[in-house]
Motif scaffolding. Structure first.
Motif, PDB file in Angstrom:
ATOM      1  N   ARG A 136       0.816  -1.215   0.000  1.00 54.95           N
ATOM      2  CA  ARG A 136       0.000   0.000   0.000  1.00 54.95           C
ATOM      3  C   ARG A 136       0.848   1.262   0.000  1.00 54.95           C
ATOM      4  O   ARG A 136       0.485   2.272  -0.606  1.00 54.95           O
ATOM      5  CB  ARG A 136      -0.955  -0.005   1.188  1.00 54.95           C
ATOM      6  CG  ARG A 136      -2.208   0.815   0.939  1.00 54.95           C
ATOM      7  CD  ARG A 136      -3.235   0.590   2.009  1.00 54.95           C
ATOM      8  NE  ARG A 136      -3.766  -0.769   1.959  1.00 54.95           N
ATOM      9  CZ  ARG A 136      -4.200  -1.425   3.012  1.00 54.95           C
ATOM     10  NH1 ARG A 136      -4.163  -0.873   4.205  1.00 54.95           N
ATOM     11  NH2 ARG A 136      -4.673  -2.655   2.883  1.00 54.95           N
ATOM     12  N   ASN A 140       0.342   3.996  -2.832  1.00 57.75           N
ATOM     13  CA  ASN A 140      -0.028   5.389  -2.574  1.00 57.75           C
ATOM     14  C   ASN A 140       0.989   6.350  -3.168  1.00 57.75           C
ATOM     15  O   ASN A 140       0.636   7.418  -3.680  1.00 57.75           O
ATOM     16  CB  ASN A 140      -0.168   5.625  -1.068  1.00 57.75           C
ATOM     17  CG  ASN A 140      -1.440   5.017  -0.504  1.00 57.75           C
ATOM     18  OD1 ASN A 140      -2.429   4.870  -1.210  1.00 57.75           O
ATOM     19  ND2 ASN A 140      -1.418   4.663   0.771  1.00 57.75           N
ATOM     20  N   THR A 329      -1.858   7.048   4.119  1.00 56.63           N
ATOM     21  CA  THR A 329      -1.563   5.666   4.467  1.00 56.63           C
ATOM     22  C   THR A 329      -1.924   5.369   5.915  1.00 56.63           C
ATOM     23  O   THR A 329      -2.435   4.288   6.242  1.00 56.63           O
ATOM     24  CB  THR A 329      -0.073   5.374   4.218  1.00 56.63           C
ATOM     25  OG1 THR A 329       0.256   5.685   2.854  1.00 56.63           O
ATOM     26  CG2 THR A 329       0.256   3.913   4.468  1.00 56.63           C
TER      27      THR A 329
END
Length: 418
Positions: A136, A140, A329
């Protein structure tokens, strides 16, 4: 860094989502630039042309309320449906022909701004379900780099298309971009449970629940506030650009395009490097590094020495994405799914709402004070935010988000992670 990017691009959902972000972001950035030029040509008014940006930005203030919608629907459905609605809305500017029709353009941009806020909340929540947690950070960062790349190319294409074919052609391009984005979002493979049934409460109470969770959650609050400080400092720095060119560098106003391109290049590189950095340092540390780099870049502009100013623009571009990505995040990681839409939208408002206020303040400052005072203020704000974020203590446990919610296991995890 390269291996992390390849890992992201091997994930089907990541590829599909990034395609949607790129095509819709490209159309938006092209339309926003063309709209300002369009209004200026029709009315001859600089203030009305400037109002274009305000119409697109103002709906961010309603983010916490709009986030409720993202918690009441399946997020992929909401993304696809909103994109289709905005595609239809973007056909309305075809009717703009005279100064009396400009109100229609403002109304359309306000609706697009509202839809964008809604989509941002849905996207943040959907990513938490559709993208594996171990990639992730890379995702991002790559998403931010994609957004920055569209903001570099979109305005150029929009300006060229407006010059050759006029405003309606740019509006149709944006409508097409929303259609393609809807198609991409509909192809994301994710199993979304039906939204949890919640006790009936009024809209304000549910909005407050998301805000309360974010503000009491120290792990969330600190990076979100730092992101807001970064955007405010960026606005102060950007509004000093033309005075810097005129007084400090003795360069024409068009040279702002060079500084903007250098900063955009830095943002793309910074976004691409994010995932590799987040595997080595905590999100909070990455935010501190980004704020520090930004502050050094803003202070470098005070020198008035062209190579140093250009290097400062690169530093600003490199550092600015990191506090934003760190905040995003952290929100995805620390928020339970049933609150994620509201918390994400509230976080976006806290991060981006200071942008407009700082733009107004910067415009007033540059008209009354030496531009170096403004750049100094931007640098000091960035450094102050970095220092406060660095010395913040360990997160504490978070109280439940509402009278009918129990997030204690999640809160205990947040405390352990601090």
């Amino acid at each position: 860094m390269v291996m992390g990017l390849f890992t992201v691009l091997r994930d089907r959902n990541a590829r599909v989502y990034l395609t949607g972000v790129i095509v819709s972001g490209f159309g938006d950035s092209a339309m926003l630039l063309a709209s300002g030029v369009w209004v200026k040509e029709l009315t001859g008014s600089d203030s009305l042309a400037a109002l274009v940006g305000f119409c697109a930005w103002a709906p961010a203030l309603a983010g916490p309320f709009l986030g409720n919608v993202a918690d009441r629907m399946r997020r992929r459905t909401l993304l696809t449906a909103t994109s289709l609605v905005l595609a239809a809305v973007m056909t309305a500017p075809i009717a703009v022909r005279s100064p009396e029709d400009v109100w229609l353009l403002f109304a359309v941009l306000s609706m697009v701004g509202t839809g964008t806020v809604l989509m941002d909340a849905a996207e943040t929540a959907l990513i938490a379900s559709a993208i594996p947690g171990d990639i992730r950070g890379d995702f991002n960062g790559l998403s931010r780099a994609a957004i920055e790349s569209t903001s570099l190319l979109g305005p150029l294409i929009g300006a060229g298309l407006f010059t050759v074919l006029g405003g309606p052609a740019v509006a149709l391009l944006n409508a097409l971009s929303f259609l393609l984005g809807a198609a991409a979002f509909s192809l994301i493979r994710v199993r979304e449970a039906a939204p949890a049934r919640r006790p009936r409460r009024n809209w304000t109470a549910e909005t407050a629940e998301g805000f309360r969770y974010l503000w009491r959650h120290r792990t969330l609050r600190a990076p979100v506030v730092a992101g807001g400080c970064a955007m405010a400092a960026s606005s102060l720095s950007s509004t000093a650009t033309y005075a810097l060119l005129d007084i400090g560098l003795r360069q024409p106003a068009a040279f702002a395009g060079v500084l903007s391109s250098v900063q955009g290049l830095g943002s793309v590189v910074g976004g691409l490097a994010t995932g590799a950095l987040m595997r080595r340092v905590p999100a909070r540390v990455l935010s501190v590094l980004g704020l520090t780099l930004f502050a050094l870049g803003a202070l470098a502009r005070i020198t008035g020495f062209l190579p140093v100013v250009v290097a400062g623009s690169l530093f600003i571009g490199l550092g600015l994405p990191w506090p934003l990505i760190s905040a995003l995040t952290t929100v995805q990681k620390e928020t339970p799914d049933e609150l994620l839409g509201r918390v994400a939208a509230t976080a976006s408002t806290l991060v981006f709402a200071p942008t407009g206020l700082a733009l107004l303040a910067g415009t007033a400052l540059v008209a009354t004070l030496d531009y170096r005072v403004q750049l100094l203020a931007a640098g000091v704000l960035g450094l102050t935010a970095a220092v406060l974020l660095a010395i913040t203590g360990r997160p504490r446990a978070v109280p439940p988000a509402g009278p009918n919610a129990d997030h204690r296991p999640h809160e205990a995890d947040a405390a352990k992670k601090g």
